[in-house]
Scaffold this active site. Structure first.
Site, PDB file in Angstrom:
ATOM      1  N   LYS A  31     -37.391  26.955  16.090  1.00 27.50           N
ATOM      2  CA  LYS A  31     -37.520  26.324  16.792  1.00 27.50           C
ATOM      3  C   LYS A  31     -39.174  26.270  16.443  1.00 27.50           C
ATOM      4  CE  LYS A  31     -35.271  27.652  20.435  1.00 27.50           C
ATOM      5  NZ  LYS A  31     -35.018  28.923  21.464  1.00 27.50           N
ATOM      6  N   ARG A 102     -39.117  32.900  23.533  1.00 21.10           N
ATOM      7  CA  ARG A 102     -37.415  32.466  23.207  1.00 21.10           C
ATOM      8  C   ARG A 102     -37.652  33.407  22.104  1.00 21.10           C
ATOM      9  NH1 ARG A 102     -39.396  26.583  23.929  1.00 21.10           N
ATOM     10  NH2 ARG A 102     -36.917  25.484  23.307  1.00 21.10           N
ATOM     11  N   GLY A 111     -27.416  29.064  21.871  1.00 22.54           N
ATOM     12  CA  GLY A 111     -26.496  29.878  22.836  1.00 22.54           C
ATOM     13  C   GLY A 111     -26.865  31.293  21.935  1.00 22.54           C
ATOM     14  N   MET A 113     -27.979  33.847  21.601  1.00 27.17           N
ATOM     15  CA  MET A 113     -29.661  34.407  21.574  1.00 27.17           C
ATOM     16  C   MET A 113     -29.996  34.055  23.030  1.00 27.17           C
ATOM     17  SD  MET A 113     -30.133  35.961  18.449  1.00 27.17           S
ATOM     18  CE  MET A 113     -31.937  35.932  17.761  1.00 27.17           C
ATOM     19  N   ARG A 346     -35.070  19.750  17.139  1.00 23.39           N
ATOM     20  CA  ARG A 346     -34.079  19.935  15.601  1.00 23.39           C
ATOM     21  C   ARG A 346     -33.082  19.282  15.252  1.00 23.39           C
ATOM     22  NH1 ARG A 346     -31.214  25.088  19.063  1.00 23.39           N
ATOM     23  NH2 ARG A 346     -29.344  23.029  20.681  1.00 23.39           N
ATOM     24  N   HIS A 464     -21.854  23.697  27.190  1.00 24.16           N
ATOM     25  CA  HIS A 464     -21.627  25.135  25.369  1.00 24.16           C
ATOM     26  C   HIS A 464     -20.460  23.775  25.238  1.00 24.16           C
ATOM     27  CE1 HIS A 464     -20.072  28.605  24.255  1.00 24.16           C
ATOM     28  NE2 HIS A 464     -21.426  29.056  23.315  1.00 24.16           N
ATOM     29  N   ARG A 570       4.381  21.307  -8.194  1.00 23.96           N
ATOM     30  CA  ARG A 570       4.954  22.626  -7.865  1.00 23.96           C
ATOM     31  C   ARG A 570       6.482  21.816  -7.702  1.00 23.96           C
ATOM     32  NH1 ARG A 570       1.050  23.409  -3.642  1.00 23.96           N
ATOM     33  NH2 ARG A 570      -0.415  25.740  -4.246  1.00 23.96           N
ATOM     34  N   ARG A 626       4.137  21.980 -12.834  1.00 28.32           N
ATOM     35  CA  ARG A 626       4.124  23.980 -13.278  1.00 28.32           C
ATOM     36  C   ARG A 626       5.912  23.644 -13.663  1.00 28.32           C
ATOM     37  NH1 ARG A 626       2.170  28.035  -8.935  1.00 28.32           N
ATOM     38  NH2 ARG A 626       3.604  27.553  -7.952  1.00 28.32           N
ATOM     39  N   GLU A 755      -3.897  32.919 -14.400  1.00 26.20           N
ATOM     40  CA  GLU A 755      -3.760  33.879 -12.982  1.00 26.20           C
ATOM     41  C   GLU A 755      -3.828  35.007 -13.013  1.00 26.20           C
ATOM     42  OE1 GLU A 755      -0.371  31.978 -11.282  1.00 26.20           O
ATOM     43  OE2 GLU A 755       0.563  31.509 -12.807  1.00 26.20           O
ATOM     44  N   SER A 774      -5.401  26.054 -16.115  1.00 25.33           N
ATOM     45  CA  SER A 774      -5.949  25.741 -15.093  1.00 25.33           C
ATOM     46  C   SER A 774      -5.770  27.115 -14.641  1.00 25.33           C
ATOM     47  CB  SER A 774      -4.943  24.837 -14.543  1.00 25.33           C
ATOM     48  OG  SER A 774      -4.780  25.262 -13.217  1.00 25.33           O
ATOM     49  N   GLY A 776      -5.162  29.748 -11.353  1.00 24.07           N
ATOM     50  CA  GLY A 776      -4.534  29.545 -10.225  1.00 24.07           C
ATOM     51  C   GLY A 776      -5.679  30.991  -9.779  1.00 24.07           C
ATOM     52  N   THR A 777      -6.191  30.355  -9.111  1.00 25.14           N
ATOM     53  CA  THR A 777      -7.333  31.301  -8.356  1.00 25.14           C
ATOM     54  C   THR A 777      -6.084  32.226  -7.149  1.00 25.14           C
ATOM     55  OG1 THR A 777      -7.836  29.509  -6.972  1.00 25.14           O
ATOM     56  CG2 THR A 777      -9.055  30.675  -8.879  1.00 25.14           C
ATOM     57  N   ASN A 778      -5.085  31.361  -7.169  1.00 26.50           N
ATOM     58  CA  ASN A 778      -4.185  32.761  -5.546  1.00 26.50           C
ATOM     59  C   ASN A 778      -3.811  33.505  -6.202  1.00 26.50           C
ATOM     60  OD1 ASN A 778      -5.131  30.228  -3.590  1.00 26.50           O
ATOM     61  ND2 ASN A 778      -2.731  29.775  -4.041  1.00 26.50           N
ATOM     62  N   ASP A 779      -3.716  33.232  -7.558  1.00 26.99           N
ATOM     63  CA  ASP A 779      -2.517  34.528  -7.804  1.00 26.99           C
ATOM     64  C   ASP A 779      -3.719  35.262  -8.837  1.00 26.99           C
ATOM     65  OD1 ASP A 779       0.552  35.291  -8.447  1.00 26.99           O
ATOM     66  OD2 ASP A 779       0.659  33.439  -8.572  1.00 26.99           O
ATOM     67  N   CYS A 846      -6.488  25.232  -9.598  1.00 27.41           N
ATOM     68  CA  CYS A 846      -5.532  24.749  -8.930  1.00 27.41           C
ATOM     69  C   CYS A 846      -4.970  25.956  -7.397  1.00 27.41           C
ATOM     70  CB  CYS A 846      -4.109  24.396  -9.654  1.00 27.41           C
ATOM     71  SG  CYS A 846      -4.137  26.536 -10.198  1.00 27.41           S
ATOM     72  N   TYR A 866     -12.394  19.578 -14.260  1.00 23.74           N
ATOM     73  CA  TYR A 866     -12.267  19.034 -12.779  1.00 23.74           C
ATOM     74  C   TYR A 866     -11.689  20.929 -11.340  1.00 23.74           C
ATOM     75  CZ  TYR A 866      -6.821  20.668 -13.956  1.00 23.74           C
ATOM     76  OH  TYR A 866      -6.022  20.791 -14.517  1.00 23.74           O
TER      77      TYR A 866
HETATM   78  P1  ADP Z   1     -31.574  27.778  23.206  1.00 22.29           P
HETATM   79  O1  ADP Z   1     -32.422  28.778  21.709  1.00 22.29           O
HETATM   80  O2  ADP Z   1     -30.585  28.419  23.556  1.00 22.29           O
HETATM   81  O3  ADP Z   1     -32.118  26.463  23.040  1.00 22.29           O
HETATM   82  P2  ADP Z   1     -34.100  27.599  24.418  1.00 22.29           P
HETATM   83  O4  ADP Z   1     -35.750  29.017  23.575  1.00 22.29           O
HETATM   84  O5  ADP Z   1     -34.293  26.812  23.738  1.00 22.29           O
HETATM   85  O6  ADP Z   1     -33.162  28.758  23.966  1.00 22.29           O
HETATM   86  O7  ADP Z   1     -35.027  28.566  26.043  1.00 22.29           O
HETATM   87  C1  ADP Z   1     -33.528  27.667  26.853  1.00 22.29           C
HETATM   88  C2  ADP Z   1     -34.378  26.792  28.049  1.00 22.29           C
HETATM   89  O8  ADP Z   1     -35.091  27.544  28.134  1.00 22.29           O
HETATM   90  C3  ADP Z   1     -35.068  25.330  26.843  1.00 22.29           C
HETATM   91  O9  ADP Z   1     -34.415  24.245  26.926  1.00 22.29           O
HETATM   92  C4  ADP Z   1     -35.818  24.852  28.425  1.00 22.29           C
HETATM   93  O10 ADP Z   1     -35.209  24.236  29.137  1.00 22.29           O
HETATM   94  C5  ADP Z   1     -36.495  26.093  29.247  1.00 22.29           C
HETATM   95  N1  ADP Z   1     -37.778  26.530  28.576  1.00 22.29           N
HETATM   96  C6  ADP Z   1     -38.024  27.625  27.190  1.00 22.29           C
HETATM   97  N2  ADP Z   1     -38.990  28.094  27.703  1.00 22.29           N
HETATM   98  C7  ADP Z   1     -39.567  26.932  28.351  1.00 22.29           C
HETATM   99  C8  ADP Z   1     -40.870  26.611  28.745  1.00 22.29           C
HETATM  100  N3  ADP Z   1     -42.159  27.043  28.045  1.00 22.29           N
HETATM  101  N4  ADP Z   1     -40.922  25.462  30.217  1.00 22.29           N
HETATM  102  C9  ADP Z   1     -40.066  25.236  30.835  1.00 22.29           C
HETATM  103  N5  ADP Z   1     -39.308  25.458  30.507  1.00 22.29           N
HETATM  104  C10 ADP Z   1     -38.605  26.300  28.922  1.00 22.29           C
HETATM  105 MG    MG Z   2     -32.930  25.691  23.281  1.00 19.31          MG
HETATM  106 MG    MG Z   3     -30.978  30.496  24.352  1.00 16.86          MG
END
Ligand code: ADP
Ligand code: MG
Ligand code: MG
Length: 893
Positions: A31, A102, A111, A113, A346, A464, A570, A626, A755, A774, A776-779, A846, A866
């Site tokens: 980020k 952030r 989501g 952190m 990203r 999510h 087999r 085999r 194996e 060949s 036989g990595t399971n065994d 295998c 292979y």
């Molecule tokens: P995640 O890693 O879960 O995507 P973010 O750090 O991107 O979390 O933050 C989640 C949301 O918070 C962002 O999508 C944005 O909408 C809002 N946000 C984060 N920083 C700012 C900021 N400086 N101004 C306005 N909104 C923000």
């Molecule tokens: Mg984000």
């Molecule tokens: Mg977050």
């Protein structure tokens, strides 16, 4: 350690780290690195600074303390942000600057952190904000959000307690939406939120903005080792990261009224890969409102009507970003009173289908070259294109429609919570489960991972559930508003029909259709962009890809997917056929060699016919067969199975006692290490003779039809070279006899499986006799670790959780131990074969590992010829082999 702890970004510049793109990501997190990069290429971003991942590592080294030297660096960077954003001071009572705090590691963990918004608001500065903006409603709404986010993220208060307060407030005021609450309502809510905070923290909500800031930074660092983050890293096999960076950034507000808003979008459709702008936004909303699935957002195209200018600008940024990153981007933006700010970009997570289409189309658009396209698609993501689809001919009625969030069809029994899924799957690992929820949250990932499909009643394409499901190539339908969930009764109702937990439900993630009951699925095929990408991959790879197949239909399917031979056929699977098991049992019950031969003679035509089918399907390619491997008692009813024993006795026309006696005789304490593999034909040579005869005669028959056959006879579980010497001699004699009789010669080879650790250790001796190896990595894994592969349930989860093992060695090769045996076995074997026979020893693998991308990379590195895997993993192995050869396994898409 980098010289600096903190890097500033803002305006059209960003402080230089002096590192390449990868290094920047590692230091600043994805980020932070991308926020800096967007500034540099002139995209509007609110100013801010990034505290490096190295500071996070130091934080943990020093027992959860921000290193001293970082403190003044943070304060100094904050001053720069203040200067860059209108000269306002953080939390200034008259006119406060507010910031977001952030997280962001080198690899995106959506989501997982915590983010804290509106930091800097206090009892004093909220008044300043209200006055300055002339919008007290907005000011108090921001403040109550801060107390909630700060409380739950930094101080461990329960978010639900805050939610409860707003719920009560809405109820009391008789309104439905948060946005219907007045400024006074929200002011009152702030008071209540502070009470919730105090009750939990035993202290007042901090009124010093700097104190808020440092506590928030601590909280982000702590979230790196929170349960959600650890679980996510485990599932995604993410290791070796130093920690998370922290981004502190000036706040901009999407919740300032009708000319403000916030949204998330992808520069191309992450489901199909189509080159269209794809996403959602909400007017008058902040932060996670769009992704939380609380209000159902508007599609991005509609922004054209709501804010035409902003829309145009956004479309321009979409193209600038794609040209700059040469990758599909996932972006977050906020509009504050008509002014657009980008908050994140990203590489976008996408389905395998989309990954392939985007890679191929970007080559055609001249953005990337073929090699980059091949490197960019994660091999495992191809699973998505290899998923069964709902049978289009099936006649199950569609009862509702939601938003198609992640393609593919799935049927499963309904369960209403992630915990229920985990509990059910533990006891019934083979059941297909449909996770049905109002919305999902990061706490649900373990259950989501185990479910076959996911259905939610709220949320949009970026919710999510949608994002996570897409990442895993799992069918998902979201926003199915026609569905009502009744947790208490453990039922759901859709279009007036009730489905109980435990009953079947089907979704089509490609169309958004929801159906009650179970729908059959059909196998996928390889065409279009998928086929194109595979031909590019083939140009790069060195490893050949074979398949494990026991039936002509599987062999044909594998060939369609690009298999270049069979690495493991087999023969015992053929023994279980309805029409043959009786003869097999007769063979086992035989008390004399003659009787055994008579029974074997009955099996022989079946075996031969199967081999004919397979050789024909594999025309021109080698087929490794085999010889019989499992212990004989596997073909008889189990010791305590009275009914089964009686049935078999009746079918065979022998007394029950005869079966029981033989079952007793054959009973083993430890069958995995018992009378199996080459030990069988050593003791009963006529079994081996029959199989070799069936193979060679089948080969002769197919050759006579003008096809090319390349049989490879593989002797399993050899540990001492003498076993092989004896069996090989006998096999050659049998083969010669067949060929003389037919008056026709076929080329064939005799080799062995490696194996057992002893086989790897004495590979030089064994290679003097074997024409191929060949692994036989399971065994081999089982015998090296001393883990019975069917009995790891009790301890493997703990081993993985406690990091005693980094991965389950039955899923991905244990490079350190088992890998060392393989490497040594290959070197010893190749040298010896060359010295004694002047030949190259052909080597393959295998086990199940042949279809695991990381293991394929290993096989490439140790110089195998292979890998062999199940038919549906062939394309995955082809791609993984190409990436191994190209020297890069881009795991971060
Ligand atoms: P995640 O890693 O879960 O995507 P973010 O750090 O991107 O979390 O933050 C989640 C949301 O918070 C962002 O999508 C944005 O909408 C809002 N946000 C984060 N920083 C700012 C900021 N400086 N101004 C306005 N909104 C923000
Ligand atoms: Mg984000
Ligand atoms: Mg977050």
């Amino acid at each position: 350690m980098s010289a600096k702890h903190v890097y500033f970004f803002g305006g059209k510049t960003a402080e230089d780290t002096g590192l390449d793109a990868k290094g920047q990501k590692e230091l600043l997190g994805g980020k932070g690195a991308n926020l800096a990069e967007m500034c540099r290429i002139g995209i509007p971003v609110p100013p801010g600074f990034t505290i490096t991942t190295e500071v996070c590592a130091a934080y943990y080294e020093q027992g959860k303390k921000i290193p001293e030297a970082a403190v003044p660096a943070i304060e100094e960077a904050l001053k720069k942000v203040e200067a860059a954003f209108g000269g306002r001071k953080l939390g200034d009572p008259a006119d406060p600057l507010l910031v977001s705090v952030r997280s962001g590691a080198a690899l995106s963990m959506p989501g997982m952190m915590n983010t804290i918004l509106n930091l800097g608001l206090t009892d004093a500065s909220v008044e300043g904000l209200a006055k300055k903006t002339g919008n007290p409603r907005f000011a108090y709404d921001s403040y109550r959000r801060l107390i909630d986010m700060f409380g739950s993220t930094a101080m461990g208060c329960e978010h639900e307690k805050f939610e409860h307060e707003i719920h009560e407030m809405k109820k009391a005021k008789g309104v439905k939406l948060d946005t219907d609450l007045s400024a006074d309502d929200l002011k009152e809510l702030v008071t209540r939120y502070k009470a919730v905070y105090k009750a939990h923290v035993m202290d007042d909500f901090p009124q010093d903005p700097k104190k808020q800031l440092f506590l928030a930074v601590n909280a982000v660092f702590n979230s790196w080792n929170g349960n959600k983050a650890i679980e996510y890293r485990r599932i995604e096999r993410i290791t070796g990261l130093r920690g998370t960076a922290v981004n502190v950034q000036a706040m901009v507000f999407g919740n300032m009224g009708g000319t403000s808003g916030t949204g998330v979008a992808f520069t191309r459709d992450p489901n199909t890969g189509e080159n269209v702008f794809y996403g959602d936004y909400l007017i008058n909303a902040q932060g996670e409102d769009v992704v939380a699935g609380i209000r159902t957002p508007e599609p991005i195209a509609k922004l054209h009507e709501d804010m035409p200018k902003v829309y145009e600008q956004l479309v321009g940024i979409r193209s600038t970003l794609e040209k700059h990153y040469k990758e599909m981007q996932d972006i977050e933006f906020t509009v504050q009173e008509g002014v657009l700010y980008m908050l994140q970009t990203r590489s976008g997570k996408r389905t395998g289908t989309a990954a392939v289409r985007i890679a191929v189309e970007m080559v055609k658009e001249g953005l990337i070259d073929e090699t980059t396209a091949v490197k960019r698609v994660a091999p495992d993501s191809l699973n998505h294109l290899l998923q069964p689809q709902l049978d289009p001919k099936s006649k199950v009625e569609v009862v509702a429609q939601g938003i198609a969030a992640s393609p593919g069809g799935a049927s499963g029994i309904v369960l209403l919570s992630a915990e229920a899924v985990v509990a059910h799957a533990e006891k019934n690992p083979n059941d297909s489960i449909m996770l049905v929820r109002k919305e999902t949250s990061p706490e649900d990932v373990a259950g989501m991972h185990l479910a076959k499909g996911i259905l939610t009643s709220t949320g949009g394409k970026a919710s999510h559930a949608a994002v996570v499901a897409r990442g895993w190539g799992k069918p998902c339908v979201v926003g199915c508003e026609a569905m009502k969930i009744n947790e208490e009764a453990q039922t759901i109702t859709i279009a007036g029909k009730t489905v109980k937990a435990g009953e079947f439900l089907t979704i089509n993630g490609t169309t958004g259709d929801v159906m009650i009951g179970k729908v059959p699925t059909v196998a996928p095929s390889m065409t279009g962009d998928f086929a194109t990408l595979m031909t590019w991959a083939d140009k790069g790879r060195k490893l050949k890809i074979r398949t494990n197949a026991d039936a002509p239909a599987d062999a044909a399917k594998a060939r369609e997917f690009g298999a270049e031979g069979i690495g493991l056929c087999r023969t015992e699977h053929m023994f279980f056929g309805k029409d043959r098991i009786a003869a097999v049992r007769e063979m086992i019950l035989a008390t004399s060699t003659d009787d055994r031969k008579k029974a074997l003679a009955k099996i022989e035509p079946f075996q031969k016919a199967d081999f004919v089918g397979i050789f024909e399907a594999m025309d021109g390619y080698p087929v490794t067969i085999r010889l019989l491997d499992p212990p004989l008692h596997e073909f008889l009813p189990q010791k305590d199975n009275v009914e089964g024993t009686e049935d078999v006795a009746r079918q065979m026309g022998v007394p029950v006692s005869a079966i029981r006696e033989r079952v007793d005789e054959l009973h083993e304490m430890n069958p995995m290490m018992g009378f199996r593999g080459c030990r069988l034909p050593v003791v009963f040579p006529e079994i081996g003779d029959m199989q070799v005869r069936a193979i060679i005669e089948a080969a002769i028959e197919v050759k006579k039809k003008g096809k090319s056959v390349l049989p490879e006879i593989m002797i399993p579980l050899v540990g001492v070279v003498e076993e092989l010497t004896m069996l090989k001699k006998r096999a050659i004699a049998t083969a010669e006899e067949c060929m003389t009789k037919a008056g026709i010669k076929v080329e064939y080879q005799i080799g062995t499986m490696i194996e057992l650790p002893r086989a790897a250790l004495t590979a030089d001796e064994i290679a003097a006799e074997a024409e191929f190896f060949s692994f036989g990595t399971n065994d081999l894994t089982q015998m090296t670790f001393g883990f019975s592969r069917d009995d790891i349930k009790g301890f493997m989860p703990t081993y993985l959780k406690e990091k005693i093992l980094p991965v389950d060695p039955f899923q991905s090769i244990d490079v350190k131990g088992v890998g060392k045996l393989i490497d040594m076995g290959i070197k010893l074997g190749r040298e010896s074969r060359k010295a004694k026979h002047g030949q190259h020893l052909k080597v393959g693998i295998c086990g199940e590992h042949g279809g695991d991308p990381d293991s394929v990379v290993f096989c490439h590195k140790v110089g195998m010829d292979y890998v062999s895997c199940s038919p549906f993993r062939v394309p995955i192995a082809r791609l993984a082999a190409a990436q191994a050869a190209l020297g890069d396994t881009a795991r971060d898409k």
